[in-house]
Design a protein around this motif. Structure first.
Motif, PDB file in Angstrom:
ATOM      1  N   PHE A  49       0.935  -1.151  -0.023  1.00 34.45           N
ATOM      2  CA  PHE A  49       0.165   0.044  -0.047  1.00 34.45           C
ATOM      3  C   PHE A  49       1.063   1.266   0.044  1.00 34.45           C
ATOM      4  O   PHE A  49       0.469   2.076  -0.428  1.00 34.45           O
ATOM      5  N   GLN A  50       2.213   0.927   0.503  1.00 33.39           N
ATOM      6  CA  GLN A  50       2.810   2.163   0.604  1.00 33.39           C
ATOM      7  C   GLN A  50       3.584   2.396  -0.931  1.00 33.39           C
ATOM      8  O   GLN A  50       3.690   3.575  -1.221  1.00 33.39           O
ATOM      9  N   THR A  51       4.089   1.443  -1.360  1.00 30.92           N
ATOM     10  CA  THR A  51       5.106   1.614  -2.511  1.00 30.92           C
ATOM     11  C   THR A  51       4.683   0.904  -3.757  1.00 30.92           C
ATOM     12  O   THR A  51       4.994   1.147  -4.815  1.00 30.92           O
ATOM     13  N   HIS A  52       3.291   0.185  -3.577  1.00 26.53           N
ATOM     14  CA  HIS A  52       2.668  -0.314  -4.724  1.00 26.53           C
ATOM     15  C   HIS A  52       3.641  -1.655  -5.575  1.00 26.53           C
ATOM     16  O   HIS A  52       3.180  -1.974  -6.646  1.00 26.53           O
ATOM     17  N   LYS A  53       4.549  -1.996  -4.559  1.00 26.23           N
ATOM     18  CA  LYS A  53       5.235  -3.003  -5.176  1.00 26.23           C
ATOM     19  C   LYS A  53       5.566  -3.977  -3.883  1.00 26.23           C
ATOM     20  O   LYS A  53       5.652  -3.576  -2.703  1.00 26.23           O
ATOM     21  N   ILE A  54       5.935  -5.540  -4.538  1.00 24.68           N
ATOM     22  CA  ILE A  54       6.424  -6.280  -3.402  1.00 24.68           C
ATOM     23  C   ILE A  54       8.003  -6.313  -3.565  1.00 24.68           C
ATOM     24  O   ILE A  54       8.419  -6.488  -4.726  1.00 24.68           O
ATOM     25  N   SER A  55       8.548  -5.895  -2.431  1.00 22.83           N
ATOM     26  CA  SER A  55       9.964  -5.718  -2.614  1.00 22.83           C
ATOM     27  C   SER A  55      10.848  -7.126  -2.848  1.00 22.83           C
ATOM     28  O   SER A  55      10.284  -8.086  -2.420  1.00 22.83           O
ATOM     29  N   VAL A 171     -10.705   1.351   1.403  1.00 20.63           N
ATOM     30  CA  VAL A 171     -10.553   2.088   2.844  1.00 20.63           C
ATOM     31  C   VAL A 171     -10.392   1.050   3.881  1.00 20.63           C
ATOM     32  O   VAL A 171     -10.904   0.885   5.052  1.00 20.63           O
ATOM     33  N   GLY A 172      -9.196   0.283   3.702  1.00 21.85           N
ATOM     34  CA  GLY A 172      -8.791  -0.890   4.818  1.00 21.85           C
ATOM     35  C   GLY A 172      -8.038  -0.096   5.659  1.00 21.85           C
ATOM     36  O   GLY A 172      -7.681   1.174   5.626  1.00 21.85           O
ATOM     37  N   LEU A 173      -7.856  -0.731   7.002  1.00 25.31           N
ATOM     38  CA  LEU A 173      -7.493  -0.073   8.207  1.00 25.31           C
ATOM     39  C   LEU A 173      -5.933   0.112   7.838  1.00 25.31           C
ATOM     40  O   LEU A 173      -5.438   1.340   8.494  1.00 25.31           O
ATOM     41  N   VAL A 174      -5.385  -0.628   7.369  1.00 27.88           N
ATOM     42  CA  VAL A 174      -3.696  -0.317   7.247  1.00 27.88           C
ATOM     43  C   VAL A 174      -3.475   0.789   6.207  1.00 27.88           C
ATOM     44  O   VAL A 174      -2.856   1.852   6.426  1.00 27.88           O
ATOM     45  N   ARG A 175      -4.590   1.063   5.266  1.00 31.19           N
ATOM     46  CA  ARG A 175      -4.149   1.849   4.185  1.00 31.19           C
ATOM     47  C   ARG A 175      -4.925   3.187   4.931  1.00 31.19           C
ATOM     48  O   ARG A 175      -4.182   4.220   4.198  1.00 31.19           O
ATOM     49  N   LEU A 176      -5.688   3.163   5.823  1.00 31.26           N
ATOM     50  CA  LEU A 176      -6.261   4.432   6.384  1.00 31.26           C
ATOM     51  C   LEU A 176      -5.139   4.978   7.346  1.00 31.26           C
ATOM     52  O   LEU A 176      -4.904   6.142   7.215  1.00 31.26           O
ATOM     53  N   LYS A 177      -4.257   4.277   7.953  1.00 27.83           N
ATOM     54  CA  LYS A 177      -3.229   4.587   8.776  1.00 27.83           C
ATOM     55  C   LYS A 177      -2.259   5.112   7.918  1.00 27.83           C
ATOM     56  O   LYS A 177      -1.759   6.283   8.371  1.00 27.83           O
ATOM     57  N   GLU A 178      -2.077   4.567   6.612  1.00 25.90           N
ATOM     58  CA  GLU A 178      -0.960   5.380   5.823  1.00 25.90           C
ATOM     59  C   GLU A 178      -1.423   6.696   5.300  1.00 25.90           C
ATOM     60  O   GLU A 178      -0.623   7.382   4.860  1.00 25.90           O
ATOM     61  N   GLN A 179      -2.619   7.026   5.156  1.00 26.02           N
ATOM     62  CA  GLN A 179      -3.154   8.321   4.867  1.00 26.02           C
ATOM     63  C   GLN A 179      -2.626   9.294   5.914  1.00 26.02           C
ATOM     64  O   GLN A 179      -2.710  10.512   5.387  1.00 26.02           O
TER      65      GLN A 179
END
Length: 320
Positions: A49-55, A171-179
């Motif tokens: 959700f932060q980088t849009h990629k799997i490292s 609107v997932g919870l981790v995604r909310l946190k990242e906003q």
């Protein structure tokens, strides 16, 4: 009467927070035994959700876990499997490369399912679990199923068992946190900003449900566990719990201004739960207001159990 054939399989879910495998033996849907269950933590969702990629590092970690699962399958003599991935892999820009690497290095073919299929799988688990625990809902009353994951919110409105409306939101919870930055989350204005953000995202659904008679709000999904812990008073909940609308409102009024430290101490939350506790409370309160439901029900459900049910059904009847 001929004895039913005993079959075995591995059911594996690559989720945003965990990789889980169940080795099962079964003759039918009413005769299933979990031989062993393995679960490994992986912070895949937060990264995607932060980088849009799997490292590359996360990729290696997942490959290592799956190799271990493959070895366990070999030890138990299990060859058949179902491996599904959900939101985090689905939204990764390098998804194709990731899937290819997993296939080459582990032999596993990953099925990436869409949000609608994900909700359907969770509903299979939910309905069977509720039937097993003798939890019955009024088939003539409306029910809003809110599936909360780290990366999304799936809202499904059912009348009886017929789906009347379905909407998937980012609107997932981790995604909310990242906003919000850490400083923003610690601000006294965080709750207001969070509520405004949620109302903006969910407003379209509120319009669709206007005038509908919704009796029950069902909260499901991996991230709903933090709500189970909050409403359970800090005791880790393993079963279904239910509250009337006025009890939910009173609980929100009592807790919504607590900071992270207070929430952690009062409800014995894990560090990863503390980070999403405030968004979870705000989202739950907003959903109750939007749906005007008479009660909230938080039944125990797991995506992997829905996978297992649908897998066995297909094996027994390919036309399913």
């Amino acid at each position: 009467m001929a004895k039913k054939k005993l079959r075995s399989a591995a059911v594996i879910h690559l989720g945003s927070e965990n990789i889980t495998m169940q080795l099962i033996e079964y003759t039918g849907l009413d005769d299933v035994r979990i031989v062993t269950e393995l679960r490994n933590k992986v912070r895949l969702g937060e990264e995607t959700f932060q980088t849009h990629k799997i490292s590359f590092q996360t990729m290696l970690e997942i490959v290592g876990i799956l190799k271990g699962y493959r070895q366990v399958m070999k030890e138990y003599g299990v060859k058949e499997y179902l491996l599904q991935a959900t939101t985090a892999v689905r939204e990764a820009e390098n998804r194709t490369y990731f899937l290819d690497q997993v296939k080459v290095k582990t032999g596993f073919q990953i099925e990436v399912i869409n949000m609608s299929r994900e909700i359907y799988t969770k509903m299979a688990s939910l309905m069977r679990n509720m039937e097993a625990k003798d939890i019955h809902l009024d088939e003539n009353a409306g029910m809003l199923l809110a599936d909360i994951s780290s990366g999304g919110l799936g809202l499904t409105y059912l009348k009886g068992r017929e789906v009347k409306f379905q909407q998937n939101l980012h609107v997932g919870l981790v995604r909310l946190k990242e906003q919000f930055t850490r400083n923003e989350r610690s601000s006294v204005h965080f709750e207001q900003a969070l509520n405004e953000y949620l109302q903006d995202r969910i407003g379209v659904v509120a319009e669709e449900l206007e005038g509908e008679d919704i009796q029950t709000l069902l909260l499901t999904g991996t991230e709903s566990q933090v709500l189970l812990d909050l409403f359970g008073g800090g005791k880790k909940q393993k079963g279904s719990i239910s509250f009337r609308a006025e009890e939910v409102a009173a609980f929100y009024e009592k807790t919504h201004k607590y900071n992270d430290v207070q929430l952690q101490k009062l409800f014995n939350l894990l560090p990863e739960e503390v980070e999403v506790a405030q968004p979870a409370l705000s989202l739950c309160h907003l959903l109750m207001q939007m749906s005007r439901a008479e009660r909230i029900l938080m039944p125990e459900d797991r995506f992997i159990d829905g996978m297992k049910i649908l897998y066995i059904a297909r094996q027994l009847d390919p036309a399913f």
